[in-house]
Structure formats: C-alpha cells, structure tokens
Design an enzyme around this catalytic site. Structure first.
Site, mmCIF file in Angstrom:
data_model
loop_
_atom_site.group_PDB
_atom_site.id
_atom_site.type_symbol
_atom_site.label_atom_id
_atom_site.label_comp_id
_atom_site.label_asym_id
_atom_site.label_seq_id
_atom_site.Cartn_x
_atom_site.Cartn_y
_atom_site.Cartn_z
ATOM 1 C CG HIS A 2 96.422 33.311 129.815
ATOM 2 N ND1 HIS A 2 96.676 33.392 131.624
ATOM 3 C CD2 HIS A 2 96.297 32.410 129.837
ATOM 4 C CE1 HIS A 2 95.926 32.744 131.763
ATOM 5 N NE2 HIS A 2 95.746 32.162 130.715
ATOM 6 C CB CYS A 20 97.598 32.885 133.709
ATOM 7 S SG CYS A 20 99.858 34.288 133.329
ATOM 8 C CG ASP A 75 94.251 28.714 129.888
ATOM 9 O OD1 ASP A 75 94.284 29.720 130.732
ATOM 10 O OD2 ASP A 75 93.470 29.549 128.375
ATOM 11 C CD GLN A 82 94.698 33.247 135.774
ATOM 12 O OE1 GLN A 82 94.761 32.516 135.129
ATOM 13 N NE2 GLN A 82 94.922 34.728 135.974
#
Length: 233
Positions: free
Chosen positions: A167, A96, A182, A90
């Site tokens: 997040h 996100c 992630d 990211q």
C-alpha cells in the site's frame, strides 16, 4: 491497496520513479517542475543524496494484520487536522499509488505549475472545495485518469497483477506539521511539527517506526517528489 468500497479495481502502480514520472508528465506536471526519485535508505548519508527541496514523500509498505489493526484503531479516533490539508478517500481498489501522488500534488499546488487545461489542472480546481469522499467519487468517475493509470501500471518492469498486498501512502508538510495521507484511513494523521527543509528527515523517522512494526517484511519502498531547481538539478 486491499478491497475498498467501490467495485472498481485498477492495476497497481509500480514503485518506480520512471513509471511515476511518465504518469505525472502525461497528466500535466511538467518535468521542469518536479520529479520522483528513489530514496535508497533512511540513514543520514543516503537521505543527503536525495535532490532537494523535497515536496512530498511516498512510502510503499506491506499490508499486514498488524497494519490493518492499526488502521481500524485510528478510524475510531477523532482526528483534528488543518483545513489546508488536501485529503481524499480511496474507493477504487489498487489505486493507492495514484491517490498517493494526488495527495502529494494536492498539497503543493502553490509550489508547482500544472499545464493549463491538463488533467491535474482541472482535477485540483474541480475538487478544491469537495470533501474527502466527494473527491474519491470524482476520481472514480474520471475516465481520463483511469486510462492514464492503466497505461502507467503496465509500463513497469514487474508483471501487473491486481492482487497487491502492499500500500502507498504520502507524507507532506502542511502548516508546519508532518501529515500522513492515506486514502484508506478516515483522516490525515499528524506526526508532529515539520518544515519544508526537514520534511524528508521527519518522514523518514515516521517511516522507520512503521518498518519496526513489521520486522519480517522486506517489501518497503520510499520515493521522494522533489522540486526541480532552476539550475536544472
């Protein structure tokens, strides 16, 4: 969703299945393929209520000093993972929610059919052989996704603000393992053996241990992306 390497920042996506479903449909995932649903709690009874089969689990949690410490610790560990895992970094601030959905879809391209020529169809074909950082750059430069994201981000009930302190991450079962995906971490994190039929339960165990580490926070959300069965459920 904290600051990342790019100067670009989007408005955060709301953890709301209706907003997410609208977003997914607009970019090429038909409603008869898969939809997002709220997971109202992590005990057995509430997990049973979630439409099955679950293809991926999205988890929204607060960024705290403790979660950041954990992220930096993991960044220094060499993570081995199956080359079948679709993972991307990211680099856009607040993206996100979108990255979480792209992680969910990128790992189930054999399970769902995108509209031909749609954003998702083109995105996953174009990024299939790229590495996680190249995928991030590809997304960052994609105007269509940026517009779709801003439409979805302003469609929710909450006032859109770009100072998010929460997040999104995604849990998916790939090659018999549960992976935490992630985009702010350096690699996918394996949480041990899993299967498509136990994905929701396995993800909820991983989520419960993350919640335990932040006992003072209430800002958690769990959303399941479930495949639509042919009988319409």
């Amino acid at each position: 969703m904290a600051a990342t390497t790019s100067k670009k920042r989007w408005l955060p996506l709301e953890a709301n299945p209706d907003v997410m479903n609208q977003f997914l449909r607009g970019l090429g995932l038909p409603a008869d393929q898969a939809e997002c649903y709220d997971v109202y709690g992590l005990d057995e009874e509430l997990l049973e209520m979630v439409p099955k089969p679950v293809l991926a689990v999205l988890f929204l949690y607060p960024l705290t000093a403790k979660s950041e410490e954990e992220r930096l610790r993991q960044a220094n560990e060499k993570q081995e993972y199956s080359n079948k895992v679709y993972f991307m970094k990211q680099t856009v601030g607040n993206a996100c929610g979108t990255i979480g959905l792209l992680h969910a879809l990128g790992n189930i391209t054999s399970e769902v059919k995108f509209v031909e020529g749609s954003f998702f169809d083109k995105f996953f074909k174009s990024t299939a052989s790229l590495d996680p950082s190249q995928r991030a750059v590809f997304l960052e430069n994609d105007r269509e996704m940026e517009v779709a994201h801003s439409v979805a981000a302003t469609a929710g009930d909450t006032e859109a603000s770009d100072n998010a302190d929460t997040h999104f991450i995604c849990f998916a079962c790939i090659d018999g393992e549960l992976y935490e995906l992630d985009g702010r971490k350096s690699a996918p994190i394996s949480h041990g053996p899993s299967s498509p039929s136990t994905l929701l339960r396995d993800a909820s165990k991983a989520i419960q241990s993350m919640i335990k580490e932040n006992p003072n926070s209430l800002n958690f959300n769990v959303i399941a992306l479930s495949k639509k069965s042919s009988d319409g459920h």
